[in-house]
Design an enzyme around this catalytic site. Sequence first.
Site, PDB file in Angstrom:
ATOM      1  N   GLU A 150       0.839  -1.193   0.000  1.00 12.19           N
ATOM      2  CA  GLU A 150       0.000   0.000   0.000  1.00 12.19           C
ATOM      3  C   GLU A 150       0.881   1.253   0.000  1.00 12.19           C
ATOM      4  O   GLU A 150       1.992   1.248   0.543  1.00 12.19           O
ATOM      5  CB  GLU A 150      -0.890  -0.006   1.253  1.00 12.19           C
ATOM      6  CG  GLU A 150      -1.760   1.229   1.391  1.00 12.19           C
ATOM      7  CD  GLU A 150      -2.831   1.105   2.486  1.00 12.19           C
ATOM      8  OE1 GLU A 150      -2.807   0.110   3.239  1.00 12.19           O
ATOM      9  OE2 GLU A 150      -3.683   1.998   2.560  1.00 12.19           O
ATOM     10  N   ASN A 201      -6.697   1.448   2.823  1.00 17.06           N
ATOM     11  CA  ASN A 201      -7.450   2.694   2.994  1.00 17.06           C
ATOM     12  C   ASN A 201      -7.036   3.736   1.951  1.00 17.06           C
ATOM     13  O   ASN A 201      -7.853   4.558   1.537  1.00 17.06           O
ATOM     14  CB  ASN A 201      -7.208   3.256   4.400  1.00 17.06           C
ATOM     15  CG  ASN A 201      -7.735   2.332   5.487  1.00 17.06           C
ATOM     16  OD1 ASN A 201      -8.565   1.464   5.226  1.00 17.06           O
ATOM     17  ND2 ASN A 201      -7.262   2.511   6.709  1.00 17.06           N
ATOM     18  N   ASN A 214     -12.266  -0.970  -0.638  1.00 15.02           N
ATOM     19  CA  ASN A 214     -11.498  -1.490   0.494  1.00 15.02           C
ATOM     20  C   ASN A 214     -12.229  -1.177   1.792  1.00 15.02           C
ATOM     21  O   ASN A 214     -12.620  -0.016   2.010  1.00 15.02           O
ATOM     22  CB  ASN A 214     -10.115  -0.827   0.547  1.00 15.02           C
ATOM     23  CG  ASN A 214      -9.327  -1.249   1.775  1.00 15.02           C
ATOM     24  OD1 ASN A 214      -8.883  -2.400   1.881  1.00 15.02           O
ATOM     25  ND2 ASN A 214      -9.177  -0.339   2.727  1.00 15.02           N
ATOM     26  N   GLU A 215     -12.414  -2.167   2.612  1.00 14.39           N
ATOM     27  CA  GLU A 215     -13.001  -1.982   3.953  1.00 14.39           C
ATOM     28  C   GLU A 215     -14.141  -0.955   3.923  1.00 14.39           C
ATOM     29  O   GLU A 215     -14.185  -0.037   4.754  1.00 14.39           O
ATOM     30  CB  GLU A 215     -11.911  -1.610   4.964  1.00 14.39           C
ATOM     31  CG  GLU A 215     -10.901  -2.715   5.146  1.00 14.39           C
ATOM     32  CD  GLU A 215      -9.954  -2.551   6.329  1.00 14.39           C
ATOM     33  OE1 GLU A 215      -9.946  -1.497   6.975  1.00 14.39           O
ATOM     34  OE2 GLU A 215      -9.221  -3.529   6.618  1.00 14.39           O
ATOM     35  N   TYR A 218      -7.022  -9.044  11.295  1.00 21.35           N
ATOM     36  CA  TYR A 218      -5.810  -8.675  12.048  1.00 21.35           C
ATOM     37  C   TYR A 218      -5.946  -9.181  13.473  1.00 21.35           C
ATOM     38  O   TYR A 218      -7.028  -9.086  14.065  1.00 21.35           O
ATOM     39  CB  TYR A 218      -5.626  -7.155  12.056  1.00 21.35           C
ATOM     40  CG  TYR A 218      -5.245  -6.588  10.706  1.00 21.35           C
ATOM     41  CD1 TYR A 218      -3.931  -6.683  10.246  1.00 21.35           C
ATOM     42  CD2 TYR A 218      -6.191  -5.967   9.894  1.00 21.35           C
ATOM     43  CE1 TYR A 218      -3.568  -6.164   9.003  1.00 21.35           C
ATOM     44  CE2 TYR A 218      -5.834  -5.445   8.646  1.00 21.35           C
ATOM     45  CZ  TYR A 218      -4.522  -5.548   8.209  1.00 21.35           C
ATOM     46  OH  TYR A 218      -4.162  -5.039   6.983  1.00 21.35           O
ATOM     47  N   GLU A 253      -6.365  -9.164   3.356  1.00 20.45           N
ATOM     48  CA  GLU A 253      -5.435  -8.515   4.294  1.00 20.45           C
ATOM     49  C   GLU A 253      -5.460  -9.369   5.555  1.00 20.45           C
ATOM     50  O   GLU A 253      -6.551  -9.614   6.104  1.00 20.45           O
ATOM     51  CB  GLU A 253      -5.871  -7.094   4.668  1.00 20.45           C
ATOM     52  CG  GLU A 253      -5.575  -6.050   3.622  1.00 20.45           C
ATOM     53  CD  GLU A 253      -5.896  -4.629   4.092  1.00 20.45           C
ATOM     54  OE1 GLU A 253      -5.736  -4.325   5.301  1.00 20.45           O
ATOM     55  OE2 GLU A 253      -6.313  -3.828   3.241  1.00 20.45           O
ATOM     56  N   GLN A 280       1.602  -6.192   5.542  1.00 22.92           N
ATOM     57  CA  GLN A 280       1.894  -5.848   4.175  1.00 22.92           C
ATOM     58  C   GLN A 280       3.264  -6.426   3.804  1.00 22.92           C
ATOM     59  O   GLN A 280       3.718  -7.340   4.490  1.00 22.92           O
ATOM     60  CB  GLN A 280       1.865  -4.336   4.037  1.00 22.92           C
ATOM     61  CG  GLN A 280       0.462  -3.762   4.350  1.00 22.92           C
ATOM     62  CD  GLN A 280       0.289  -2.316   3.924  1.00 22.92           C
ATOM     63  OE1 GLN A 280       1.154  -1.724   3.302  1.00 22.92           O
ATOM     64  NE2 GLN A 280      -0.849  -1.722   4.274  1.00 22.92           N
TER      65      GLN A 280
HETATM   66  O1  AHR Z   1      -2.881  -2.641   6.260  1.00 19.04           O
HETATM   67  C1  AHR Z   1      -3.106  -1.440   6.932  1.00 19.04           C
HETATM   68  C2  AHR Z   1      -4.554  -0.992   6.834  1.00 19.04           C
HETATM   69  O2  AHR Z   1      -5.350  -1.918   7.504  1.00 19.04           O
HETATM   70  C3  AHR Z   1      -5.161  -0.944   5.456  1.00 19.04           C
HETATM   71  O3  AHR Z   1      -4.910   0.246   4.797  1.00 19.04           O
HETATM   72  C4  AHR Z   1      -6.620  -1.099   5.736  1.00 19.04           C
HETATM   73  O4  AHR Z   1      -7.306  -1.721   4.680  1.00 19.04           O
HETATM   74  C5  AHR Z   1      -6.673  -1.881   7.028  1.00 19.04           C
HETATM   75  O5  AHR Z   1      -7.467  -1.254   7.967  1.00 19.04           O
END
Ligand code: AHR
Length: 497
Positions: free
Chosen positions: A26, A71, A171-172, A242, A296, A342
């Site tokens: 990103e 994001n 995205n999200e 996450y 992700e 990432q």
């Molecule tokens: O990977 C970091 C961030 O985590 C990304 O930009 C977003 O998609 C997620 O909240």
Amino acid sequence: MSNRVTIDVERVIAPIDRNLFGGFAEHLGRCIYGGIFEPDSPHADERGLRGDVVAAVRRLRMPVIRYPGGNFVSGYRWRDGVGPVDERPARMELAWHDLEPNRFGTNEFVGFCRALDSEPYLAVNAGDGDMREARDWLEYCNGTQNSALVELRRQHGFEAPHRVKYWGIGNEVDGPWQIGFKTAEEYARVYTEYAKVMKWTDPSIALLASAVSLWEPSWVERVQLLMEHATPLIDYLAIHWYVGNDAERGYRDDDFASYMAMSERIEDMLSATEGIIRAMSSALRLERDIPIAVDEWNVWYRVHEEGKLEEIYNLEDALVIAMHFNAFIRHARSVKMANLAQLVNVIAPILTRPDGMVLQTIFHPFELYSRTCGDVALDVHWTGDTFSTPEFSALRLLDASATLDAQARKLVVYLVNRSADRSSETTIELHRARFAGPVAVSLINGPDTKATNTFEAPDTVSLRRAALDASALDASSRALHLTLEPHSVTALVCDLV
Ligand code: AHR
């Protein structure tokens, strides 16, 4: 007590999709600038790519890499990042509150992927962007007719189409933090309209719908609505995941046993997602599977500072990464893509400085699984020692998975010993196969669960190789005995007869 892992080589779960070993880059912090791309670095090649980073990423054998966000993509204009570099505008960037110079864009990213033999996966702006912009980007990348956008690509030096196969819409979008956050109904409509024109522009693409990142009760309804509206246009349902050793992203703050119980969360999340997809597929009488892309995922809980996110990983994080791969393998029937978030510097397995780089602890399980994984997942049964946490009792101490390369008759068994201080006496027992000879052992470990890799001591947590000779086998060659070190990941690569 001891542990017994039983594997019947004919009990196949499903083929494994190599895209489980995907990545994500990103425009955030030092992921692109100062990570992948640093023209002034002594490590840079003629394109400005850091050669040391490219070489390290190549070791991970990533078949697919997602870009440009995250994001970031929800405020991104792809046109800013193509054409003569000196004419590209710098823009205020609102996702991470930075200035985006646009010196790296679509064509540079595709070049980076091709240098790695990876497929680019582009996410389009469904935040403050629109469907015209999305389909123009697709036409610019993949078009073959003599249209103005294809002509533009050619003027930029790219005669042949990039043939970008994977495209994500948004995205999200379920997160209030997102530029252009959308309700379930709004996204279902937006997805449908974007997807329609994108498939008309290039029917060969695979589309990923941004299904869940916020695991609140409403996620079930979001998936349901999305599938009700858009199923014929969905090739993958994408989810984000996450975790951390804290009460927000795990169970408790800094509690090793609870962190190791993370397997329960992963299982739960994957099984629940499979369940809702299955329920909707049944209701819609769908005759194909809709796979899951965990596009992700990572450990991320320490560093939330805007624009940085340079998390330093330790050994226990590496164990958690290995447990995720075990779960993806066990769910190989449904999980067909996963992208570690990432790639460099930003919550990443690789950390750079101008003068070098370090491979973080989580690099090692990624490389190990990616390099050894077979083509089908096997159903593994295991029993033995257990541990408990305030939330769970009698969790199996080992976390296990297995894969087979049927043609080469090669079995790989992955074992995470989740004890902080106990070795684990383990027997691997085969059904309908025998061990052909010595077994190659790859082991990831370090001095303690908090050990990290630093520029000063880069190999504190690393991979060691060994071999188990015939004395580890019983007379029938159907059982193998070994001792697993505390807080370790072990892969056994076994030839079979
Ligand atoms: O990977 C970091 C961030 O985590 C990304 O930009 C977003 O998609 C997620 O909240």
